[in-house]
Scaffold this active site. Structure first.
Site, mmCIF file in Angstrom:
data_model
loop_
_atom_site.group_PDB
_atom_site.id
_atom_site.type_symbol
_atom_site.label_atom_id
_atom_site.label_comp_id
_atom_site.label_asym_id
_atom_site.label_seq_id
_atom_site.Cartn_x
_atom_site.Cartn_y
_atom_site.Cartn_z
ATOM 1 C CE LYS A 175 -4.281 -1.601 0.204
ATOM 2 N NZ LYS A 175 -5.218 -1.349 -0.917
ATOM 3 C CB SER A 180 -0.019 -8.044 -1.350
ATOM 4 O OG SER A 180 -0.958 -8.842 -0.646
ATOM 5 C CD GLU A 211 -10.133 4.476 0.193
ATOM 6 O OE1 GLU A 211 -9.933 5.689 0.003
ATOM 7 O OE2 GLU A 211 -9.416 3.578 -0.301
#
Lengths: 255, 398
Positions: free
Chosen positions: B94, B382, B116
């Site tokens: 991220k 990830s 968000e």
């Protein structure tokens, strides 16, 4: 000429009222429309509830959530409205987000609107360029006005484009905000109303978002042809029910 | 970052095939248009590139290793490599995107950031870069998720962000996204919205994919070093909104000799009513400003998905992935909660790596799909599993 344009030719400041179909009760739609016409509303916007209403503030969100819980669907709304033109003559607009309309089928939706006698649509998340490319012909062949929004941030060039694409009125969003009642407009908003009115657009302007009382009505109609009242009306029916809206409308128009 | 004009990439109008676009209310138009007109230009500026690359190197810790998983490779009879995004600062891919977007926001003159978050990973990554750049940060998070993800809420607060509960609708990720969009409508001039995935109106899906494309760029040269080829036979990644998959696929999108596998969360099973497998259960519609595949009722109301993994718990999928699905460029495989959890535990025991449950879904494909011994497989790992310990503990009665 459709009913909206006839109404816009009357020499008066208009009041358009928004309500969410299926709220407060699932079967209130027809009664609300009939009572609004009797009580002096000029135009009615019927809100097709959506699970994710991005442009709406808390009041309309909550009414949409409740309407969906009550079981409102596009098909049911059309069934409720089937004979509406036997009892009312007021201009009717459906306001809804694009996804439910897509799922119904845009073409089928427009045809149904024409059958019922709907005069216009407000679809806040259908971009004007997509409309022009894909749907303009369809809307026009079904005698539906598509009503576009402008905001204080909309560029002059884009306002002229929107004006040229409009066939009834332009929905002038009062401020950079989601829907919801405000108690009064500041200088910035008054300057914006004035700026737009001085552009001498072809389309009449109706101001929405933040109209809740006589003060905001007066401020807006100094420069525009009318107002749209949504959240304040939802709050009103939440407290007072749906039997008579005369006092509510008179209070906004005349105090 | 963006080379050649390639067919699986976004076109000039912001579409991937028929998916994408910007289905937004007029109130958002100036903001999105400002970004659309400037994002590519800014990303190509030499000082932007160098600042982005410096931060990825010295702050995030890139390049992330491409690790040959020897024991897994033996067991599944293929050459299995793991792209270790779990080793990035803040524990997942991220941060690649939030670093890029905070630099973008600064160049656009924005002084306030909104985001968000579902499980809190993107919220933490956003709060992190806002602390780094000393910019005000507001993170919207569903009221229910705030209760479920207390440690990440605390992290965001420690990093100086304000966490605002989304109390509308189902009170989870999609509602947090709605609230962030509403905030942007109300604050059009000073605010940049850092979307966490390849979703939302154009240019977000493309911009986020380009920031994440550092993953596939590294895979190419790392594989060249280790295998003497820059092409794997398969790239496998999990897909919620789809940002880690978009990053892992990016440089391979138009090379059809590289097979792409997208792994969705089946939850309790595709037909159970408790699932997040958007490609199997969704159909075309509009969600958060993008035309894509989404889970909805016949009447067009967006439904609430379910997955044991909060990061895959999104009712839509990015428009790039909708296009990859429709054109069959990528193979979509749905993995259940149980299959993912078992695959996660297997990775712990065999390679000494505790994966995020999102990433565990990608590993479960090894059991489902036969590979050849010569196949080079890259699995995008990830994120790390620290955030998921409680779920692992409850699931396995640890």
């Amino acid at each position: 000429m459709n009913r909206i344009n006839q109404k816009l030719q009357e020499n008066k400041k208009l009041i358009s009222i928004y309500f969410t179909a299926g709220y407060p009760e699932i079967d209130d739609t027809v009664t609300i429309i009939q009572n609004l016409e009797k009580s002096g509303a000029d135009i009615i916007e019927i809100g097709l509830p959506f699970s994710d209403p991005l442009a709406d503030g808390p009041t309309i969100q909550a009414s949409s959530t409740q309407a969906l819980k009550n079981g409102m669907t596009t098909e049911l709304l059309f069934r409720q409205l089937e004979s509406i033109r036997k009892t009312v003559n007021i201009p009717l607009i459906i306001m809804g987000y694009f996804n439910p309309i897509m799922q119904y089928g845009v073409e089928a939706f427009c045809k149904k609107c024409r059958e019922i006698g709907i005069d216009g649509l407000i679809i806040p998340d259908l971009p004007i360029d997509v409309y022009e490319e894909q749907y303009q012909t369809l809307f026009e062949s079904n005698n539906l006005s598509n009503i576009f929004l402008i905001t204080p941030q909309t560029s002059t060039e884009r306002i002229h484009y929107i004006d040229a694409m409009s066939t009834s009125f332009i929905y002038m969003v009062s401020s950079a905000s989601t829907t919801g009642a405000q108690s009064g407009f500041g200088n910035e908003q008054k300057y914006y109303f004035k700026r737009i009115s001085e552009m001498k657009l072809n389309s009449p302007l109706i101001v929405g978002f933040g109209i809740s009382n006589h003060e905001t009505f007066t401020q807006a109609t100094e420069y525009a042809n009318g107002v749209i009242v949504g959240s304040a009306f939802i709050n009103h029916i939440k407290k007072n029910g749906i039997d008579n809206f005369k006092k509510f409308i008179v209070n906004i128009l005349n105090k | 970052m963006k080379d050649l004009k390639m067919s699986y990439h976004v076109n000039k109008k912001g579409y991937y095939g028929e998916f994408g676009g910007a289905y937004i209310p007029e109130m958002l138009y100036p903001n999105v248009e400002e970004l659309r007109l400037n994002y590519q230009k800014i990303m190509e500026e030499p000082d932007f590139k160098s600042e982005f690359q410096q931060l990825l190197k010295n702050y995030v810790g890139r390049p992330s290793p491409l690790y040959f998983a020897k024991r897994l490779s033996e067991k599944y009879q293929a050459k299995i490599y793991l792209k270790r995004e779990d080793l990035n600062h803040t524990g997942a891919h991220k941060i690649n995107n939030t670093i890029g977007q905070i630099l973008m926001a600064k160049r656009l003159g924005k002084t306030r950031i909104i985001a968000e978050t579902g499980a809190g990973q993107h919220g933490v990554a956003t709060a992190t870069v806002c602390a780094l750049m000393d910019i005000q940060c507001i993170v919207y998070m569903g009221e229910i998720d705030i209760k479920r993800q207390a440690p990440n809420v605390a992290r965001m607060k420690m990093l100086g962000a304000e966490v605002r509960p989304a109390t509308s609708g189902s009170k989870t990720l999609k509602d947090a996204t709605n609230e962030a969009i509403r905030d942007w409508i109300n604050n059009p001039s000073d605010t940049h919205y850092i979307i966490g995935s390849v979703v939302g109106p154009h240019p977000y899906p493309d911009m986020v994919a380009q920031f994440q494309s550092v993953i596939s760029e590294e895979i190419q040269w790392q594989l060249q070093e280790q295998e003497g080829t820059n092409k794997p036979n398969y790239v496998i990644a999990c897909v919620g909104g789809g940002s880690n998959a978009a990053g892992a696929y990016y440089h391979f999108l138009d090379d059809e000799s590289v097979n792409l596998i997208a792994v969705e969360a089946a939850g309790l099973g595709i037909k159970s009513g408790k699932s997040a497998a958007t490609s199997a259960l969704g159909n075309e519609g509009i969600i958060h400003g993008s035309k894509t595949l989404l889970m909805q009722t016949k009447d067009g109301q967006i439904t609430e998905p379910y997955s044991i993994s909060a990061g895959l718990d999104y009712p839509g999928v990015g428009p790039m992935h909708a296009h990859l699905f429709q054109t069959k460029r990528a193979e979509f495989i749905a993995i259940s909660d149980d299959e993912a959890m078992n695959a996660g535990l297997e990775l712990c025991k065999m390679e000494g790596i505790i994966p995020a449950i999102e990433s565990s879904h990608a590993f479960a494909v090894l059991k489902k799909k036969p590979f050849k011994p010569d196949d080079i497989i890259v699995i995008n790992l990830s994120g790390r599993g620290d955030k998921d310990l409680e779920t692992y503990i409850n699931h396995f009665n640890l």
